[in-house]
Design an enzyme around this catalytic site. Sequence first.
Site, short mmCIF file in Angstrom:
data_model
loop_
_atom_site.label_atom_id
_atom_site.label_comp_id
_atom_site.label_asym_id
_atom_site.label_seq_id
_atom_site.Cartn_x
_atom_site.Cartn_y
_atom_site.Cartn_z
N HIS A 72 -4.37 -6.80 2.65
CA HIS A 72 -3.82 -6.68 1.30
C HIS A 72 -2.58 -5.79 1.35
O HIS A 72 -2.64 -4.65 1.78
CB HIS A 72 -4.86 -6.08 0.33
CG HIS A 72 -5.84 -7.11 -0.14
ND1 HIS A 72 -6.54 -6.96 -1.31
CD2 HIS A 72 -6.21 -8.30 0.38
CE1 HIS A 72 -7.31 -8.04 -1.49
NE2 HIS A 72 -7.14 -8.86 -0.47
N TYR A 200 -7.21 -3.38 -10.92
CA TYR A 200 -7.84 -2.22 -11.56
C TYR A 200 -7.36 -2.22 -13.02
O TYR A 200 -6.16 -2.16 -13.27
CB TYR A 200 -7.38 -0.92 -10.90
CG TYR A 200 -7.91 -0.69 -9.50
CD1 TYR A 200 -7.28 -1.26 -8.39
CD2 TYR A 200 -9.02 0.12 -9.28
CE1 TYR A 200 -7.75 -1.03 -7.11
CE2 TYR A 200 -9.51 0.35 -7.99
CZ TYR A 200 -8.86 -0.23 -6.92
OH TYR A 200 -9.34 -0.01 -5.65
N PRO A 292 -15.93 5.72 -6.89
CA PRO A 292 -15.43 4.59 -6.09
C PRO A 292 -14.04 4.10 -6.47
O PRO A 292 -13.47 3.26 -5.78
CB PRO A 292 -16.47 3.50 -6.34
CG PRO A 292 -17.09 3.86 -7.64
CD PRO A 292 -17.07 5.35 -7.72
N LYS A 296 -12.51 5.33 -1.46
CA LYS A 296 -12.39 6.34 -0.41
C LYS A 296 -13.70 6.68 0.29
O LYS A 296 -13.71 7.43 1.26
CB LYS A 296 -11.79 7.63 -0.99
CG LYS A 296 -10.34 7.51 -1.39
CD LYS A 296 -9.47 7.20 -0.20
CE LYS A 296 -8.09 6.71 -0.60
NZ LYS A 296 -7.45 5.93 0.47
N TYR A 384 -3.57 5.61 -1.36
CA TYR A 384 -4.50 4.48 -1.32
C TYR A 384 -4.67 3.95 0.10
O TYR A 384 -5.80 3.69 0.54
CB TYR A 384 -4.00 3.36 -2.24
CG TYR A 384 -5.06 2.32 -2.57
CD1 TYR A 384 -5.32 1.27 -1.70
CD2 TYR A 384 -5.81 2.41 -3.74
CE1 TYR A 384 -6.29 0.33 -1.98
CE2 TYR A 384 -6.80 1.47 -4.03
CZ TYR A 384 -7.03 0.43 -3.14
OH TYR A 384 -8.01 -0.50 -3.42
C1 PHB Z 1 -15.45 -3.21 -4.00
O1 PHB Z 1 -14.95 -4.25 -3.54
O2 PHB Z 1 -16.69 -3.06 -4.13
C2 PHB Z 1 -14.52 -2.08 -4.41
C3 PHB Z 1 -13.17 -2.18 -4.11
C4 PHB Z 1 -12.30 -1.16 -4.48
C5 PHB Z 1 -12.81 -0.05 -5.15
C6 PHB Z 1 -14.18 0.06 -5.43
C7 PHB Z 1 -15.04 -0.97 -5.06
O3 PHB Z 1 -11.96 0.95 -5.51
#
Ligand code: PHB
Length: 389
Positions: A72, A200, A292, A296, A384
């Site tokens: 990504h 997000y 989450p 991280k 990130y």
């Molecule tokens: C996930 O794919 O479960 C996931 C991805 C990014 C995040 C949190 C969870 O920031």
Amino acid sequence: MRTQVVIVGGGPSGLLLGQLLHRKGIETIILERKTRDYVLGRIRAGILETGLVDMMREAGVSDRMDKECFIHHGTCISYENEMFDINFQELIGQNVIVYGQTEVTRDLYDARDACGGRTLFEVEDVEIRDAETDSPHVTFTIDGSAKRIDCDFVAGCDGFHGVSRKTIPDTVRKDYEKVFPFGWLGVLSETPPVHDELVYANSARGFALCSMRNEHLSRYYVQCDLDDDVFEWSDDRFWDELKRRLPESVADKLVTGPSIEKSIAPLRSFVCEPMRWGRLFLCGDAAHIVPPTGAKGLNTAASDVHYLFEGLVQYYQDNDTNGIDRYSERALARIWKAERFSWATTNMLHRFPDQSEFDLKMQRAEIESLHYNETAQKWFAQNYVGLPY
Ligand code: PHB
Ligand code: APR
């Protein structure tokens, strides 16, 4: 029994440390409370920073990851009907890898089997003894029999609910904690991801996240109340709520389907200091937890493993204790930066019950600064993809 390093916990931290040490001829025994299938049944995020990818390669367990992962180049952030991309590749010339944590764990278990590494499953009553001396040992029971392993060092990789952290006396240990007033309701569905990168979403109804495991398996989350009952969230209610939190252009593309996993997880920030007590070293979730939002959790476990692995190799190969003596300081320096990023992104993207109109204006201004300011985007991107080890 005797070994060089006892690793308590057979999750990603313990397995990665064990595999790296094996490659340097350092013997370990892993003690795991659950069965292998139980460990492999956990559904967790799979965003891998470059540092973790490099360690998977160094551990010799990257073949499947290299074949099946997704690269990504960036991630998307939406707020109401606006959406923008933060392109890591263009901004800082780096990327992240999408490869499920379950697959990371599976690859590490397969590698440990292949090299004959000893892993004892369904162990109980683990106790770490004499960690503050030069002769630590670990006692436990397995199949009803009491056992003892004498060792040089103990790696506490047993997660937030393990015994390792509690082995450090309260008079020595200081815990820092922040519990967020909401949770994440997560759904796994055998549907194609709604977007080619993660989305997000900040919305008046609360946070949402569109993620994936592969082109046929998607992972979605909506912010929910801490006292929500997952059984009160039908699939239809979940999909409807997710769509209402996404920009129309995204919601219109969403392919829904039956959930194959649905669960609610709380959000907390947590750090234990120090991460070392004598010959006991804490790694990963045993020492720290992040919300989450910044993806991280696995990656901070990985940087702990990096520092501890370096220190143990230095000890065994050069009889030099500098690396293990500086472990806690080095690990914590990076952990606190990841804690800040995870805390900041959580504050930027979620709705809080006590937010004032002013607070909402500040949140909007922060997102708009990120939308239109390249310097802000570069700082987000650096955090990130992962700050250097
Ligand atoms: C996930 O794919 O479960 C996931 C991805 C990014 C995040 C949190 C969870 O920031
Ligand atoms: N004895 C032996 N094993 C134990 C004990 C114990 N007393 N307590 C816990 N364990 C095991 C758990 O069953 C689990 O398999 O330790 C392992 C810890 O694994 P994780 O909780 O996954 O922690 P870690 O390996 O540090 O990985 C961190 O996992 O939780 C996610 O978000 C987190 O992605 C991050 C990653």
